[in-house]
Design a protein around this motif. Sequence first.
Motif, PDB file in Angstrom:
ATOM      1  N   GLY A 295      35.168  30.318  42.357  1.00 24.79           N
ATOM      2  CA  GLY A 295      35.531  29.718  41.091  1.00 24.79           C
ATOM      3  C   GLY A 295      35.242  28.228  41.057  1.00 24.79           C
ATOM      4  O   GLY A 295      34.671  27.706  40.087  1.00 24.79           O
TER       5      GLY A 295
ATOM      6  N   ASP B 239      32.421  26.167  38.669  1.00 28.24           N
ATOM      7  CA  ASP B 239      32.883  25.126  37.739  1.00 28.24           C
ATOM      8  C   ASP B 239      32.267  23.762  38.012  1.00 28.24           C
ATOM      9  O   ASP B 239      32.462  22.826  37.230  1.00 28.24           O
TER      10      ASP B 239
ATOM     11  N   PRO C 211      37.484  39.178  37.978  1.00 28.02           N
ATOM     12  CA  PRO C 211      38.279  38.238  37.170  1.00 28.02           C
ATOM     13  C   PRO C 211      37.699  36.827  37.162  1.00 28.02           C
ATOM     14  O   PRO C 211      37.758  36.132  36.134  1.00 28.02           O
ATOM     15  N   ILE C 212      37.138  36.377  38.281  1.00 26.86           N
ATOM     16  CA  ILE C 212      36.539  35.040  38.357  1.00 26.86           C
ATOM     17  C   ILE C 212      35.314  34.959  37.453  1.00 26.86           C
ATOM     18  O   ILE C 212      35.127  33.999  36.693  1.00 26.86           O
TER      19      ILE C 212
ATOM     20  N   ARG D 108      34.462  37.056  34.921  1.00 29.18           N
ATOM     21  CA  ARG D 108      34.769  37.334  33.509  1.00 29.18           C
ATOM     22  C   ARG D 108      35.320  36.083  32.820  1.00 29.18           C
ATOM     23  O   ARG D 108      34.985  35.807  31.657  1.00 29.18           O
ATOM     24  N   LYS D 109      36.122  35.325  33.515  1.00 23.30           N
ATOM     25  CA  LYS D 109      36.688  34.102  32.952  1.00 23.30           C
ATOM     26  C   LYS D 109      35.594  33.112  32.559  1.00 23.30           C
ATOM     27  O   LYS D 109      35.761  32.304  31.644  1.00 23.30           O
ATOM     28  N   ARG D 110      34.435  33.202  33.233  1.00 25.89           N
ATOM     29  CA  ARG D 110      33.339  32.255  33.000  1.00 25.89           C
ATOM     30  C   ARG D 110      32.157  32.905  32.282  1.00 25.89           C
ATOM     31  O   ARG D 110      31.047  32.369  32.281  1.00 25.89           O
TER      32      ARG D 110
END
Length: 326
Positions: free
Chosen positions: A69, A73, A99-100, A102-104
């Motif tokens: 993550g 970023d 989850p990492i 999908r968030k991005r």
Amino acid sequence: KSEIDILPDVNSVIVSSIDDYPLVSTLLRFGQKNRKNDVIIRPNEDLPADVNGDTSFPIYIAVPPHHLGMILDNLPESWESKFDDFVFFSGGIAGVVEPILRKRGMCREAITQVDVHGFTIPLPGQGAPQDLSHKFGTDNQGQDKMTGESSSCGKWAGAVQERLYNSGIRCKTGFYRDWRRWMWEMAAYDVVFNLVGAVRDDENPTTHKDVALYYEEEAVDMLWQINNNLRGRLAVTLIYGFEDRVFEYAERNGGDWQCKVSGDNYPYQFGIDAVEASEMVCNYLCLAQKKGRLGPDFQLKPTVQKFERDLNPKILKGNFRCDGAI
């Protein structure tokens, strides 16, 4: 589209955030076996314009899940036009990174993803990766039933398949929606077979094979709880016959794999919404914490701890088997 576009393997970039991460040396070995000259770079370096003459190439993000993550970023500007060339890894030491990503906004058809359950990942200098797939009979249509295959999806799925094939490792390819079901099947395997075995008080460490042979009832119940939560929370349904495949995988490969849970990999194995929503998983996690399996300073979430209760002593001794053992 009804068919996967197949791009050939080319010289590639391997992104490494720490020295001696075994996935990096494994990927480098795959490339060498396929006569490719890959380059290794750090996440804070600019991407090369070409890799030994290849201007379009996969970028293998071979970093531990707890680094991923932060790396995504803080990418240099030169990486931003290359997102569709990224290759991400899931399973085993790579954990569940959905989850990492999908968030991005990186869970999409073009992004290449690979599940690594289909091969061993030896420590640097300790031998070549080995295939973990097995045939175990045929189905009603006469097709071979397989377990333990690696899998890949996305733009560079064909390159990944070629690279693994030339190292003697089976790898199936599919669209993202197909790969996601394959990936979650093995993610559920990682949770269940480690957790069911880790809470035992046996004198000798419990292995994945032991869970398959002696704790089948518990493992199946937990697998189905996770499957139901995946359907309701992530719109994923495991493919028919998943129980047979994961048990066969454990029996064939797991004789030396000790069942382990730890606080270090918790967020990428157990700490996922669809997993923590399983009452049975939470119950076993509480027991694992009580036995010190998660580390001395690790604390479970209150939403997990509310399911704490003692297990039936007979269950802790194992399910009754045809050999008379419990």
